[in-house]
Design a protein around this motif. Structure first.
Motif, PDB file in Angstrom:
ATOM      1  N   ASP A   1       8.185 -21.658  -2.011  1.00 55.08           N
ATOM      2  CA  ASP A   1       9.317 -20.788  -2.288  1.00 55.08           C
ATOM      3  C   ASP A   1       8.822 -19.487  -2.937  1.00 55.08           C
ATOM      4  N   PHE A   2       9.746 -18.656  -3.412  1.00 55.71           N
ATOM      5  CA  PHE A   2       9.358 -17.350  -3.957  1.00 55.71           C
ATOM      6  C   PHE A   2       8.578 -17.452  -5.261  1.00 55.71           C
ATOM      7  N   ARG A   3       8.603 -18.647  -5.891  1.00 55.60           N
ATOM      8  CA  ARG A   3       7.814 -18.862  -7.117  1.00 55.60           C
ATOM      9  C   ARG A   3       6.439 -19.462  -6.807  1.00 55.60           C
ATOM     10  N   ARG A   4       6.131 -19.652  -5.520  1.00 53.79           N
ATOM     11  CA  ARG A   4       4.877 -20.266  -5.055  1.00 53.79           C
ATOM     12  C   ARG A   4       4.862 -21.766  -5.335  1.00 53.79           C
ATOM     13  N   VAL A   5       6.051 -22.382  -5.376  1.00 50.40           N
ATOM     14  CA  VAL A   5       6.181 -23.824  -5.573  1.00 50.40           C
ATOM     15  C   VAL A   5       6.420 -24.469  -4.209  1.00 50.40           C
ATOM     16  N   PRO A   6       5.717 -25.584  -3.899  1.00 50.04           N
ATOM     17  CA  PRO A   6       5.943 -26.265  -2.628  1.00 50.04           C
ATOM     18  C   PRO A   6       7.435 -26.506  -2.386  1.00 50.04           C
ATOM     19  N   PHE A   7       7.887 -26.239  -1.159  1.00 51.26           N
ATOM     20  CA  PHE A   7       9.304 -26.096  -0.849  1.00 51.26           C
ATOM     21  C   PHE A   7       9.871 -27.342  -0.159  1.00 51.26           C
ATOM     22  N   GLY A   8      10.834 -27.994  -0.846  1.00 45.39           N
ATOM     23  CA  GLY A   8      11.601 -29.081  -0.256  1.00 45.39           C
ATOM     24  C   GLY A   8      10.729 -30.171   0.358  1.00 45.39           C
ATOM     25  N   PRO A   9      11.055 -30.618   1.583  1.00 44.13           N
ATOM     26  CA  PRO A   9      10.304 -31.696   2.224  1.00 44.13           C
ATOM     27  C   PRO A   9       9.004 -31.242   2.893  1.00 44.13           C
TER      28      PRO A   9
END
Length: 200
Positions: free
Chosen positions: A124-132
């Motif tokens: 995501d925009f925070r560089r966190v792995p996104f959802g599934p």
């Protein structure tokens, strides 16, 4: 072996292919390219996208360069299983917006002999792995990571930098809301934003 109607189903080999990257990296374009090739090969193809994604079209999957292909919008991952029975290839765009059930859906389709091609944002925009997406990457037979070009320095970009002040994780947007940045430029922009907020 010559395929006949009787042995066709048993000869199908299921697989999961995941195309991932930042915004503006060409994920959807690559997904559409693979699906169009499958159609040229006269394979039975079904294509799905999350119903919330209506940026360019309510029904079509559309890339940023306006390449498009008809799809079926769905509200949840289970709907894909209901509509994809007996097809050769299933395409799924914007997988990060689906519920975690998409992992089981892709696995079941592949186990039943379907080639599953999935595209989505890995972070995501925070560089966190996104959802599934992390789980889909883990179970994939093939992973294809695409890169955008950093609009600040011209190097390869991995990150989707959000230009607007909004902390919602899901914010559908385009070039007015996001821009692709490399690691160095992303960190620099975040530092400048932090300093600006501190001054205010």
């Amino acid at each position: 072996m010559v395929l006949t109607e009787s042995n066709y189903e048993t000869s199908r080999r299921g697989s999961i292919e995941v195309i991932c990257g930042s915004m503006f990296s060409g994920k959807t374009e690559e997904l559409i390219r693979r699906l169009k090739r499958a159609k040229i090969a006269r394979q039975r193809v079904e294509i799905f996208k999350p119903a919330i994604d209506v940026r360019y079209s309510e029904e079509n999957i559309v890339s940023h360069d306006s390449t498009s292909i008809l799809s079926t919008p769905v509200d949840n991952s289970h709907s894909i299983l209901l509509m994809a029975s007996g097809v050769d290839v299933v395409g799924i765009d914007e997988a990060q917006f689906f519920d975690d059930g998409i992992i089981e859906v892709c696995t079941e389709l592949a186990n039943n002999g379907t080639r599953v091609i999935v595209a989505g944002l890995d972070m995501d925009f925070r560089r966190v792995p996104f959802g599934p997406m992390p789980a889909l990457l883990a179970i994939a037979d093939d992973v294809y990571k695409v890169h955008a070009i950093c609009v600040k320095c011209g190097h390869l970009a991995n990150y989707s930098y959000r230009l607007v002040d909004n902390d919602k994780r899901v914010l559908l947007g385009e070039k007015n809301e996001y821009q692709p940045l490399c690691r160095r430029c992303y960190l620099q922009e975040m530092q400048e934003r932090k300093e600006k907020h501190h001054e205010e």
